[in-house]
Motif scaffolding. Structure first.
Motif, short mmCIF file in Angstrom:
data_model
loop_
_atom_site.label_atom_id
_atom_site.label_comp_id
_atom_site.label_asym_id
_atom_site.label_seq_id
_atom_site.Cartn_x
_atom_site.Cartn_y
_atom_site.Cartn_z
N ALA A 1 4.65 11.51 47.53
CA ALA A 1 5.40 11.28 49.21
C ALA A 1 5.50 12.09 49.66
O ALA A 1 6.39 13.04 48.65
CB ALA A 1 6.25 9.77 49.39
N GLU B 1 8.43 14.71 52.47
CA GLU B 1 8.98 14.20 53.98
C GLU B 1 8.78 15.75 54.35
O GLU B 1 9.45 16.96 53.81
CB GLU B 1 10.27 14.23 53.65
CG GLU B 1 11.13 13.20 52.98
CD GLU B 1 12.59 12.65 52.75
OE1 GLU B 1 13.37 13.25 53.57
OE2 GLU B 1 12.63 11.51 52.14
N ILE C 1 10.67 16.73 61.59
CA ILE C 1 10.15 16.61 63.09
C ILE C 1 9.80 17.48 63.39
O ILE C 1 8.36 17.27 64.48
CB ILE C 1 10.53 15.55 64.40
CG1 ILE C 1 9.67 14.57 65.19
CG2 ILE C 1 11.91 16.66 64.73
CD1 ILE C 1 10.11 13.83 65.68
N THR D 1 3.30 11.09 54.62
CA THR D 1 4.64 11.94 54.92
C THR D 1 5.31 11.49 55.30
O THR D 1 5.19 10.45 56.88
CB THR D 1 3.81 13.08 55.50
OG1 THR D 1 3.07 13.83 54.66
CG2 THR D 1 4.81 14.03 55.90
N TYR D 2 6.79 11.15 54.77
CA TYR D 2 7.84 10.51 55.59
C TYR D 2 8.12 11.46 57.00
O TYR D 2 8.81 13.54 57.13
CB TYR D 2 9.09 10.08 55.31
CG TYR D 2 8.46 8.74 54.03
CD1 TYR D 2 8.84 8.02 54.61
CD2 TYR D 2 8.54 9.43 52.92
CE1 TYR D 2 8.95 7.04 53.92
CE2 TYR D 2 7.92 7.76 52.35
CZ TYR D 2 7.98 6.80 52.88
OH TYR D 2 7.66 5.91 51.66
N VAL D 3 8.50 11.19 58.34
CA VAL D 3 8.50 12.47 58.89
C VAL D 3 10.13 12.19 59.76
O VAL D 3 10.96 10.71 59.48
CB VAL D 3 8.00 12.03 60.63
CG1 VAL D 3 8.45 12.82 61.34
CG2 VAL D 3 6.36 12.31 60.63
N THR D 4 11.28 13.53 59.86
CA THR D 4 12.47 12.85 59.50
C THR D 4 13.52 13.56 60.54
O THR D 4 12.62 14.60 61.12
CB THR D 4 13.47 14.33 58.20
OG1 THR D 4 13.26 15.06 58.00
CG2 THR D 4 12.35 13.35 56.88
N ARG D 5 14.26 13.37 60.86
CA ARG D 5 15.24 14.23 61.71
C ARG D 5 16.17 13.99 61.78
O ARG D 5 17.36 13.02 61.10
CB ARG D 5 15.44 13.07 62.79
CG ARG D 5 16.05 14.29 64.38
CD ARG D 5 16.58 13.52 65.01
NE ARG D 5 15.43 13.65 66.62
CZ ARG D 5 14.82 12.64 66.94
NH1 ARG D 5 15.46 11.76 67.12
NH2 ARG D 5 13.38 13.14 67.74
N GLN E 1 16.91 12.25 57.59
CA GLN E 1 16.59 10.81 58.08
C GLN E 1 15.38 10.42 58.24
O GLN E 1 15.13 10.99 59.21
CB GLN E 1 18.07 9.58 59.27
CG GLN E 1 17.64 8.52 59.37
CD GLN E 1 18.44 7.67 59.83
OE1 GLN E 1 19.16 8.35 60.57
NE2 GLN E 1 18.89 6.90 60.11
N ARG E 2 14.81 9.33 57.35
CA ARG E 2 13.30 9.28 58.18
C ARG E 2 13.73 8.63 58.54
O ARG E 2 13.69 7.35 59.29
CB ARG E 2 12.64 7.92 56.82
CG ARG E 2 12.53 9.13 55.63
CD ARG E 2 12.29 8.29 53.98
NE ARG E 2 12.20 9.13 53.65
CZ ARG E 2 12.15 8.58 52.09
NH1 ARG E 2 11.40 7.38 52.24
NH2 ARG E 2 11.24 9.48 51.04
N LEU E 3 12.41 9.08 59.95
CA LEU E 3 11.94 7.76 60.92
C LEU E 3 10.69 7.99 61.69
O LEU E 3 11.13 6.50 62.14
CB LEU E 3 12.08 9.56 62.70
CG LEU E 3 13.08 9.62 62.42
CD1 LEU E 3 12.91 11.23 63.56
CD2 LEU E 3 14.70 8.84 62.80
N ALA F 1 6.76 6.92 59.42
CA ALA F 1 5.84 7.66 58.33
C ALA F 1 4.75 7.85 58.30
O ALA F 1 3.74 7.21 58.80
CB ALA F 1 5.64 6.96 57.10
#
Length: 89
Positions: free
Chosen positions: A5, A7, A10, A31-35, A38-40, A42
């Motif tokens: 996985a 990160e 965004i 893939t974790y999409v972050t802002r 912080q993970r928002l 996947a």
């Protein structure tokens, strides 16, 4: 074998969405999409999301069957109003 996985902020995900989706589809990469770290959300392979949905559906069916069996055995269900009160809604 799937890739580990990752990160991705965004803003970067927006710029490389096609590549991220291709990696999910062809390599099985999550893939974790972050802002701000912080993970928002996947982006996951569709077959994984579908497997999760099937598992959730099976759990819901099992819970419904269990509830019906308890009612048939004489247990009195609570009303929606009682449930809302219990949950503080």
């Amino acid at each position: 074998m799937s890739e580990p996985a990752a990160e991705l902020p965004i803003s970067d995900a927006r710029d490389s969405l096609a590549d991220v989706v291709s990696r999910a589809h062809y390599a099985g990469r999550i893939t974790y999409v972050t802002r701000r770290g912080q993970r928002l959300a996947a982006i996951v392979p569709a077959d994984l999301a579908e497997a999760i949905e099937r598992a959730e559906d099976a759990a819901d069916v099992a819970a419904a069957r269990d509830a019906l069996a308890r009612i048939e055995a004489g247990e009195v269900p609570i009303s929606l109003a009682e449930l809302r009160e219990e949950l503080g809604l």
